[in-house]
Design a protein around this motif. Sequence first.
Motif, PDB file in Angstrom:
ATOM      1  N   GLN A   1     -14.005   8.491  -2.057  1.00  0.00           N
ATOM      2  CA  GLN A   1     -12.820   7.947  -1.367  1.00  0.00           C
ATOM      3  C   GLN A   1     -12.194   9.009  -0.458  1.00  0.00           C
ATOM      4  O   GLN A   1     -11.842   8.724   0.684  1.00  0.00           O
ATOM      5  CB  GLN A   1     -11.807   7.481  -2.404  1.00  0.00           C
ATOM      6  N   GLU A   2     -12.082  10.225  -0.979  1.00  0.00           N
ATOM      7  CA  GLU A   2     -11.450  11.292  -0.203  1.00  0.00           C
ATOM      8  C   GLU A   2     -12.268  11.621   1.053  1.00  0.00           C
ATOM      9  O   GLU A   2     -11.706  11.788   2.135  1.00  0.00           O
ATOM     10  CB  GLU A   2     -11.303  12.538  -1.095  1.00  0.00           C
TER      11      GLU A   2
ATOM     12  N   GLU B   1      -2.318  16.994   2.293  1.00  0.00           N
ATOM     13  CA  GLU B   1      -1.441  15.828   2.144  1.00  0.00           C
ATOM     14  C   GLU B   1      -0.328  16.115   1.143  1.00  0.00           C
ATOM     15  O   GLU B   1       0.803  15.666   1.310  1.00  0.00           O
ATOM     16  CB  GLU B   1      -2.245  14.602   1.707  1.00  0.00           C
TER      17      GLU B   1
ATOM     18  N   LEU C   1     -11.797   8.888   3.624  1.00  0.00           N
ATOM     19  CA  LEU C   1     -10.492   8.970   4.289  1.00  0.00           C
ATOM     20  C   LEU C   1     -10.425  10.142   5.268  1.00  0.00           C
ATOM     21  O   LEU C   1      -9.904  10.002   6.373  1.00  0.00           O
ATOM     22  CB  LEU C   1      -9.382   9.107   3.242  1.00  0.00           C
ATOM     23  N   GLN C   2     -10.979  11.283   4.847  1.00  0.00           N
ATOM     24  CA  GLN C   2     -10.958  12.451   5.736  1.00  0.00           C
ATOM     25  C   GLN C   2     -11.815  12.195   6.974  1.00  0.00           C
ATOM     26  O   GLN C   2     -11.451  12.601   8.084  1.00  0.00           O
ATOM     27  CB  GLN C   2     -11.457  13.707   5.001  1.00  0.00           C
TER      28      GLN C   2
ATOM     29  N   LEU D   1     -11.243   1.000   1.254  1.00  0.00           N
ATOM     30  CA  LEU D   1     -11.016   2.431   0.995  1.00  0.00           C
ATOM     31  C   LEU D   1     -10.112   3.065   2.062  1.00  0.00           C
ATOM     32  O   LEU D   1      -9.324   3.959   1.771  1.00  0.00           O
ATOM     33  CB  LEU D   1     -12.348   3.191   0.982  1.00  0.00           C
ATOM     34  N   LEU D   2     -10.234   2.572   3.296  1.00  0.00           N
ATOM     35  CA  LEU D   2      -9.451   3.159   4.391  1.00  0.00           C
ATOM     36  C   LEU D   2      -7.955   2.886   4.249  1.00  0.00           C
ATOM     37  O   LEU D   2      -7.138   3.545   4.896  1.00  0.00           O
ATOM     38  CB  LEU D   2      -9.932   2.629   5.748  1.00  0.00           C
ATOM     39  N   THR D   3      -7.603   1.920   3.392  1.00  0.00           N
ATOM     40  CA  THR D   3      -6.173   1.622   3.210  1.00  0.00           C
ATOM     41  C   THR D   3      -5.556   2.518   2.129  1.00  0.00           C
ATOM     42  O   THR D   3      -4.351   2.508   1.933  1.00  0.00           O
ATOM     43  CB  THR D   3      -5.968   0.148   2.806  1.00  0.00           C
ATOM     44  N   HIS D   4      -6.401   3.293   1.419  1.00  0.00           N
ATOM     45  CA  HIS D   4      -5.881   4.149   0.352  1.00  0.00           C
ATOM     46  C   HIS D   4      -5.282   5.428   0.942  1.00  0.00           C
ATOM     47  O   HIS D   4      -5.437   5.702   2.124  1.00  0.00           O
ATOM     48  CB  HIS D   4      -7.000   4.509  -0.634  1.00  0.00           C
ATOM     49  N   LYS D   5      -4.645   6.203   0.057  1.00  0.00           N
ATOM     50  CA  LYS D   5      -4.051   7.467   0.516  1.00  0.00           C
ATOM     51  C   LYS D   5      -4.913   8.632   0.075  1.00  0.00           C
ATOM     52  O   LYS D   5      -5.480   8.609  -1.011  1.00  0.00           O
ATOM     53  CB  LYS D   5      -2.649   7.616  -0.063  1.00  0.00           C
ATOM     54  N   THR D   6      -4.969   9.667   0.924  1.00  0.00           N
ATOM     55  CA  THR D   6      -5.794  10.817   0.564  1.00  0.00           C
ATOM     56  C   THR D   6      -5.054  11.705  -0.452  1.00  0.00           C
ATOM     57  O   THR D   6      -3.824  11.681  -0.512  1.00  0.00           O
ATOM     58  CB  THR D   6      -6.221  11.669   1.789  1.00  0.00           C
ATOM     59  N   SER D   7      -5.818  12.457  -1.241  1.00  0.00           N
ATOM     60  CA  SER D   7      -5.177  13.323  -2.237  1.00  0.00           C
ATOM     61  C   SER D   7      -5.456  14.792  -1.941  1.00  0.00           C
ATOM     62  O   SER D   7      -5.482  15.617  -2.832  1.00  0.00           O
ATOM     63  CB  SER D   7      -5.677  12.958  -3.633  1.00  0.00           C
ATOM     64  N   SER D   8      -5.690  15.107  -0.665  1.00  0.00           N
ATOM     65  CA  SER D   8      -6.021  16.504  -0.326  1.00  0.00           C
ATOM     66  C   SER D   8      -4.782  17.391  -0.462  1.00  0.00           C
ATOM     67  O   SER D   8      -3.648  16.916  -0.449  1.00  0.00           O
ATOM     68  CB  SER D   8      -6.550  16.583   1.100  1.00  0.00           C
TER      69      SER D   8
END
Lengths: 165, 211
Positions: free
Chosen positions: A37-38, B39, A41-42, B29-36
């Motif tokens: 997922q990450e 961020e 998104l990246q 998946l593109l609607t989720h938020k990243t956890s980097s």
Amino acid sequence: MASEKEFISLLNQHQKIVYKVCNLYMDRHSEREDLFQEITLQAWKAYGNFRGDAKFSTWLYRVALNTAITFFRKEKNRPAIYSTDIVPDQPEDIFDPIEEQVKAMYAAIGDLSNIDKAIVMLYLEDYSYNEIGDMMGITANNVAVKMNRIKVKLKEETQKHLATT
Amino acid sequence: MELDELKYQLKNKLSTDHAGRSPEDIAILLTHKTSSIIEKLKKSLWIEIISCIIVVIAFGYIGMAGNYQSLRVYFSVFALLSVAFLLLFIYLLRRISSLSNTTLPVKGNLQIIVNIIEEFAKRYFQFTMALIPVCFIFAFLVGYNEPKSIPQLDRFAQRLFSHTWQVIVFIAMYMAFLSVGIYYFTRWYLKKLYGKYLVRLKECIAELTEE
């Protein structure tokens, strides 16, 4: 949005790359899902800067490896031996020496540092030392030195893994 | 066996666990938020920015409508300082957004993340330390010079202290202990939040740099 459709289509075609990186860097299924997922998104965030001067697959490798190496997660009690649950074990009565070697080397790769894992992954994908150097931000000569060291280490660690099984 | 002899099998093994996702799954998946980590830093900065805005409004109001001169001066100065910090946090947020870029080579990307975290931690520390003199010394000075007497405060002081020097020693010790406490607590807090992660990233950079 047209570019979103285009991105989804490209990622769908190249999703194997993301899976490979997730399998290499994460032991558990849930962790692999989080990393997938990450990376997605990246890659989507960075897609605006993708100009097509490099192949999408090369660009995706770069995003995926950057994300995997810097992926922030709380340390859990990780198993000492790298998970080999990717391929189901063969029945015990069929002993395949090559398969055992592959498993042992796979486990040895799992024990490498995050940087060495990235180099091995790109090497397995047949990228040249120059290309690996470009992606990692180091010289081709440095890649060659590291690769030689990694090969020796993998050979030794594979023997150790085989001896314990 | 050597790595090259098993190259094909290893490549296959890496890509075997491939459930496959449909374009619809990817779109979700593109609607989720990243956890980097970037961020997380941005989220922290947004919280600081919102807090600053609330402080500017609330303290600005007290600074204009307060009953005592000391309170008006204290809260007005605090509100003005918060405006300065607000601008600093907006600058940091814009800088983080412009610098974070996962398409750089691995080493360059790692260095940028390290720089961002170090700059964030440095500014956050400076921000907290800058508040210490405002909170204690400045509060003491404006309170000391307050022309109107505050009955509640006077009664409290009379009950605890019989001489002026006792008040001064108490306030000095209170400020010193709290300042030292805040200094070490902030250092510990920042180290706890980003310390381990920074060490890990720096180890990766060192590994890439060594020949």
